[in-house]
Design a protein around this motif. Structure first.
Motif, PDB file in Angstrom:
ATOM      1  N   VAL A  18       9.675 -18.544 -60.390  1.00 27.65           N
ATOM      2  CA  VAL A  18       8.621 -17.645 -59.922  1.00 27.65           C
ATOM      3  C   VAL A  18       9.132 -16.213 -59.805  1.00 27.65           C
ATOM      4  CG1 VAL A  18       9.048 -18.014 -57.453  1.00 27.65           C
ATOM      5  CG2 VAL A  18       6.779 -17.331 -58.229  1.00 27.65           C
ATOM      6  N   MET A  19      10.425 -16.032 -59.511  1.00 22.64           N
ATOM      7  CA  MET A  19      10.947 -14.674 -59.385  1.00 22.64           C
ATOM      8  C   MET A  19      10.989 -13.980 -60.741  1.00 22.64           C
ATOM      9  SD  MET A  19      10.990 -14.829 -56.255  1.00 22.64           S
ATOM     10  CE  MET A  19      11.400 -13.112 -55.989  1.00 22.64           C
ATOM     11  N   ALA A  20      11.262 -14.737 -61.808  1.00 21.83           N
ATOM     12  CA  ALA A  20      11.219 -14.153 -63.151  1.00 21.83           C
ATOM     13  C   ALA A  20       9.789 -13.774 -63.520  1.00 21.83           C
ATOM     14  CB  ALA A  20      11.798 -15.132 -64.169  1.00 21.83           C
ATOM     15  N   ILE A  21       8.831 -14.604 -63.116  1.00 21.43           N
ATOM     16  CA  ILE A  21       7.428 -14.286 -63.377  1.00 21.43           C
ATOM     17  C   ILE A  21       7.020 -13.037 -62.619  1.00 21.43           C
ATOM     18  CG2 ILE A  21       5.063 -15.098 -62.962  1.00 21.43           C
ATOM     19  CD1 ILE A  21       6.110 -17.920 -63.618  1.00 21.43           C
ATOM     20  N   LEU A  22       7.430 -12.933 -61.357  1.00 24.07           N
ATOM     21  CA  LEU A  22       7.123 -11.749 -60.568  1.00 24.07           C
ATOM     22  C   LEU A  22       7.717 -10.505 -61.205  1.00 24.07           C
ATOM     23  CD1 LEU A  22       6.071 -10.292 -58.036  1.00 24.07           C
ATOM     24  CD2 LEU A  22       8.207 -10.956 -56.889  1.00 24.07           C
ATOM     25  N   ALA A  23       8.966 -10.597 -61.653  1.00 29.00           N
ATOM     26  CA  ALA A  23       9.612  -9.438 -62.274  1.00 29.00           C
ATOM     27  C   ALA A  23       8.868  -9.015 -63.539  1.00 29.00           C
ATOM     28  CB  ALA A  23      11.069  -9.761 -62.594  1.00 29.00           C
ATOM     29  N   ARG A  24       8.448  -9.990 -64.346  1.00 28.82           N
ATOM     30  CA  ARG A  24       7.706  -9.665 -65.563  1.00 28.82           C
ATOM     31  C   ARG A  24       6.340  -9.070 -65.217  1.00 28.82           C
ATOM     32  NH1 ARG A  24       7.391  -7.349 -70.231  1.00 28.82           N
ATOM     33  NH2 ARG A  24       5.807  -8.252 -71.626  1.00 28.82           N
ATOM     34  N   ALA A  25       5.685  -9.616 -64.196  1.00 27.64           N
ATOM     35  CA  ALA A  25       4.388  -9.076 -63.781  1.00 27.64           C
ATOM     36  C   ALA A  25       4.531  -7.635 -63.323  1.00 27.64           C
ATOM     37  CB  ALA A  25       3.803  -9.942 -62.669  1.00 27.64           C
ATOM     38  N   GLN A  26       5.584  -7.351 -62.584  1.00 24.48           N
ATOM     39  CA  GLN A  26       5.805  -5.983 -62.119  1.00 24.48           C
ATOM     40  C   GLN A  26       6.106  -5.046 -63.275  1.00 24.48           C
ATOM     41  OE1 GLN A  26       8.885  -6.888 -59.264  1.00 24.48           O
ATOM     42  NE2 GLN A  26       7.442  -6.915 -57.540  1.00 24.48           N
ATOM     43  N   ALA A  27       6.831  -5.548 -64.291  1.00 23.57           N
ATOM     44  CA  ALA A  27       7.102  -4.725 -65.467  1.00 23.57           C
ATOM     45  C   ALA A  27       5.816  -4.415 -66.224  1.00 23.57           C
ATOM     46  CB  ALA A  27       8.104  -5.439 -66.383  1.00 23.57           C
ATOM     47  N   LEU A  28       4.935  -5.396 -66.335  1.00 27.53           N
ATOM     48  CA  LEU A  28       3.647  -5.159 -66.993  1.00 27.53           C
ATOM     49  C   LEU A  28       2.815  -4.142 -66.220  1.00 27.53           C
ATOM     50  CD1 LEU A  28       2.751  -8.821 -68.038  1.00 27.53           C
ATOM     51  CD2 LEU A  28       3.394  -6.944 -69.572  1.00 27.53           C
ATOM     52  N   GLU A  29       2.847  -4.252 -64.883  1.00 21.98           N
ATOM     53  CA  GLU A  29       2.118  -3.279 -64.061  1.00 21.98           C
ATOM     54  C   GLU A  29       2.681  -1.875 -64.256  1.00 21.98           C
ATOM     55  OE1 GLU A  29       0.354  -5.503 -60.167  1.00 21.98           O
ATOM     56  OE2 GLU A  29       2.533  -5.317 -60.261  1.00 21.98           O
ATOM     57  N   PHE A 328       2.126 -22.329 -70.186  1.00 23.33           N
ATOM     58  CA  PHE A 328       0.805 -21.845 -69.782  1.00 23.33           C
ATOM     59  C   PHE A 328       0.926 -20.658 -68.833  1.00 23.33           C
ATOM     60  CE2 PHE A 328      -2.849 -21.926 -66.851  1.00 23.33           C
ATOM     61  CZ  PHE A 328      -3.866 -21.716 -67.770  1.00 23.33           C
ATOM     62  N   ALA A 329       1.847 -20.728 -67.870  1.00 26.65           N
ATOM     63  CA  ALA A 329       2.005 -19.631 -66.913  1.00 26.65           C
ATOM     64  C   ALA A 329       2.427 -18.349 -67.621  1.00 26.65           C
ATOM     65  CB  ALA A 329       3.016 -20.011 -65.837  1.00 26.65           C
ATOM     66  N   GLN A 330       3.338 -18.475 -68.595  1.00 27.08           N
ATOM     67  CA  GLN A 330       3.763 -17.301 -69.355  1.00 27.08           C
ATOM     68  C   GLN A 330       2.614 -16.729 -70.176  1.00 27.08           C
ATOM     69  OE1 GLN A 330       7.094 -18.804 -71.596  1.00 27.08           O
ATOM     70  NE2 GLN A 330       8.415 -18.958 -69.791  1.00 27.08           N
ATOM     71  N   ARG A 331       1.848 -17.611 -70.815  1.00 23.68           N
ATOM     72  CA  ARG A 331       0.733 -17.149 -71.643  1.00 23.68           C
ATOM     73  C   ARG A 331      -0.364 -16.518 -70.782  1.00 23.68           C
ATOM     74  NH1 ARG A 331      -3.752 -19.613 -74.504  1.00 23.68           N
ATOM     75  NH2 ARG A 331      -3.423 -21.587 -73.431  1.00 23.68           N
ATOM     76  N   LEU A 332      -0.617 -17.114 -69.628  1.00 21.47           N
ATOM     77  CA  LEU A 332      -1.635 -16.576 -68.731  1.00 21.47           C
ATOM     78  C   LEU A 332      -1.263 -15.173 -68.275  1.00 21.47           C
ATOM     79  CD1 LEU A 332      -4.258 -17.129 -67.100  1.00 21.47           C
ATOM     80  CD2 LEU A 332      -2.808 -18.108 -65.310  1.00 21.47           C
ATOM     81  N   LEU A 333       0.009 -14.958 -67.995  1.00 28.48           N
ATOM     82  CA  LEU A 333       0.450 -13.637 -67.564  1.00 28.48           C
ATOM     83  C   LEU A 333       0.354 -12.629 -68.707  1.00 28.48           C
ATOM     84  CD1 LEU A 333       1.739 -11.715 -65.534  1.00 28.48           C
ATOM     85  CD2 LEU A 333       3.984 -12.611 -66.197  1.00 28.48           C
ATOM     86  N   GLU A 334       0.890 -12.984 -69.869  1.00 26.46           N
ATOM     87  CA  GLU A 334       0.954 -12.034 -70.973  1.00 26.46           C
ATOM     88  C   GLU A 334      -0.420 -11.725 -71.559  1.00 26.46           C
ATOM     89  OE1 GLU A 334       3.618 -10.419 -71.837  1.00 26.46           O
ATOM     90  OE2 GLU A 334       5.087 -11.537 -70.652  1.00 26.46           O
ATOM     91  N   GLU A 335      -1.246 -12.763 -71.696  1.00 26.42           N
ATOM     92  CA  GLU A 335      -2.520 -12.577 -72.388  1.00 26.42           C
ATOM     93  C   GLU A 335      -3.677 -12.244 -71.463  1.00 26.42           C
ATOM     94  OE1 GLU A 335      -3.453 -15.749 -75.106  1.00 26.42           O
ATOM     95  OE2 GLU A 335      -1.343 -16.039 -75.670  1.00 26.42           O
ATOM     96  N   ALA A 336      -3.610 -12.717 -70.216  1.00 20.63           N
ATOM     97  CA  ALA A 336      -4.761 -12.535 -69.320  1.00 20.63           C
ATOM     98  C   ALA A 336      -4.446 -11.712 -68.073  1.00 20.63           C
ATOM     99  CB  ALA A 336      -5.308 -13.900 -68.906  1.00 20.63           C
ATOM    100  N   GLY A 337      -3.168 -11.454 -67.819  1.00 18.18           N
ATOM    101  CA  GLY A 337      -2.819 -10.653 -66.652  1.00 18.18           C
ATOM    102  C   GLY A 337      -3.002 -11.370 -65.334  1.00 18.18           C
ATOM    103  N   VAL A 338      -2.714 -12.674 -65.305  1.00 15.36           N
ATOM    104  CA  VAL A 338      -2.772 -13.456 -64.070  1.00 15.36           C
ATOM    105  C   VAL A 338      -1.404 -14.123 -63.879  1.00 15.36           C
ATOM    106  CG1 VAL A 338      -3.866 -15.357 -62.825  1.00 15.36           C
ATOM    107  CG2 VAL A 338      -5.240 -13.890 -64.321  1.00 15.36           C
ATOM    108  N   ALA A 339      -0.803 -13.915 -62.727  1.00 17.22           N
ATOM    109  CA  ALA A 339       0.525 -14.457 -62.453  1.00 17.22           C
ATOM    110  C   ALA A 339       0.414 -15.670 -61.540  1.00 17.22           C
ATOM    111  CB  ALA A 339       1.409 -13.391 -61.808  1.00 17.22           C
ATOM    112  N   ILE A 340       0.933 -16.810 -62.011  1.00 16.57           N
ATOM    113  CA  ILE A 340       0.996 -18.043 -61.227  1.00 16.57           C
ATOM    114  C   ILE A 340       2.387 -18.646 -61.410  1.00 16.57           C
ATOM    115  CG2 ILE A 340      -1.486 -18.485 -61.402  1.00 16.57           C
ATOM    116  CD1 ILE A 340      -0.850 -20.587 -63.554  1.00 16.57           C
ATOM    117  N   THR A 341       2.654 -19.760 -60.743  1.00 14.04           N
ATOM    118  CA  THR A 341       3.982 -20.375 -60.773  1.00 14.04           C
ATOM    119  C   THR A 341       3.926 -21.725 -61.475  1.00 14.04           C
ATOM    120  OG1 THR A 341       4.460 -19.347 -58.637  1.00 14.04           O
ATOM    121  CG2 THR A 341       5.929 -21.106 -59.351  1.00 14.04           C
TER     122      THR A 341
END
Length: 381
Positions: A18-29, A328-341
């Motif tokens: 989840v911390m890697a997902i958070l870091a990627r989400a913050q980079a996208l923001e 799915f979590a990676q695709r959801l973040l990259e393609e739809a802008g929703v971060a989950i774990t």
């Protein structure tokens, strides 16, 4: 890797995905993307104003020196008083150990209890740091159904959470009582993580401390219900005989809990603060209900009723998706802008096809997230 090599125990410490997902989400923001955050288990509310004011006042008074290793006596008394006020229990403040967050409490309790080779039962899925802390002390974390823990040969004890992360599951008082009695009869310990106590919805909060003292260790924190995550202050209530060995360990590991955080925590029990925390609990419940209904409508696998505590929904992926939770979590973040774990963060018990949603954002943002989910799912995997 260059010399020196990491200790062999590090091979058993998995990264927290989840911390890697958070870091990627913050980079996208940072690059201009709008991200709906439902990944990290942290309340979005700030710490209560009175809590922050208490920290500022302590700083202004110059109260920045070490406290006793077990915490400020006034805070230990206040925590014991909280159990009396909320649960009608008489807890000796001497049994209360203030710690650097619930993680510090778990480190101390496990460090005092676990010998190399000990087998400790844990929930699966469950909070990943629990099994890693057991591993750190040379123990073996074993996935065990709490209702069958007493039947498992070779266990030294059981560690569980109620309400639980990631499922939000509550273990009823009657189930917990049966488990505790069975383990105590076999001279096995029970650790109960109650850090989401207070964030319960259909039933009133409960504590395992009503069961007794012998062999029972209860962990709690000011992070989740009290909304003080960054203050890093928690506590443990332990049997009287275990206070002295845990104090020795605390002196060597932490020296003392954070001083300003302890002074701030004293204000967390003020009646106006508790009123505000109750209002926030009701907000979390409304968020849970909206997200639960929305995910069910989109085909996610959920229990018949919303989970009774914490602020998570642990959901199986829709059947038509031909991918695992991490993908799915990676695709959801990259393609739809929703971060989950992804569920794989939480163990190995059918976790690969699960994901966790944290309803730690406002209902309008949850609705945006659901809309984005719907569009992504309509395109398939």
């Amino acid at each position: 890797m260059s010399w020196p090599a990491p200790a062999a125990r590090m091979q058993g410490i998995a990264p927290f995905r989840v911390m890697a997902i958070l870091a990627r989400a913050q980079a996208l923001e940072a690059a201009g993307r709008d991200i709906v955050h439902m990944e990290v288990g942290e309340p979005d509310f700030p710490a209560p104003e009175a809590v922050n004011a208490a920290a500022q006042a302590a700083l202004a008074r110059g109260q920045t020196h070490y406290t006793p290793a077990l915490g400020l006596p006034a805070l230990r008394e206040a925590i014991a008083g909280w159990y009396g006020q909320r649960f009608g229990l008489s807890i000796d403040p001497a049994r209360v150990i203030v710690t650097p967050g619930a993680s510090g409490a778990l480190q101390l309790v496990l460090g005092a209890l676990v010998d190399p080779g000990d087998r400790i039962g844990i929930q699966d899925p469950g909070y990943p740091c629990n099994r890693h802390m057991i591993t750190l002390y040379g123990g073996e974390a074993m996935a065990v159904d709490p209702d069958r823990a007493a039947e498992m040969p070779g266990l030294s004890g059981m560690m569980l959470a109620s309400p639980a992360n990631p499922t939000g599951e509550l273990i009823s008082a009657s189930r917990l009582a049966v488990l505790y009695r069975a383990l105590r009869a076999q001279r096995r310990f029970l650790i109960v993580d109650e850090i989401y106590q207070g964030l319960q919805y259909e039933t009133p909060p409960q504590t395992a401390l009503v069961l007794g003292e012998e062999g029972l260790f209860v962990i709690n924190s000011f992070s989740k219900f009290f909304g003080m995550t960054g203050y890093r202050v928690g506590w443990a209530v332990v049997p009287e005989a275990w206070v002295e060995p845990i104090e020795r360990l605390a002196q060597n590991l932490f020296l003392a809990p954070p001083t300003l955080a302890q002074h701030a925590a004293l204000a967390a029990f003020d009646p106006p603060v508790l009123d505000e925390l109750e209002r926030r609990r009701q907000v979390f419940q409304a968020r849970r209900d909206r997200l639960f209904a929305g995910l069910r409508e989109l085909g996610f696998a959920l229990p018949p009723q919303p989970p009774g505590g914490a602020f998570y929904l642990y959901a199986g992926l829709p059947e038509h998706l031909d991918e695992d939770g991490e993908t799915f979590a990676q695709r959801l973040l990259e393609e739809a802008g929703v971060a989950i774990t992804p569920g794989s963060d939480f163990g190995a018990n059918d976790t690969a096809r699960h994901v966790r949603f944290a309803y730690t954002t406002e209902v309008p943002r949850i609705e945006q997230g659901l809309e984005r989910l719907a569009r992504l799912l309509s395109r398939g995997s």
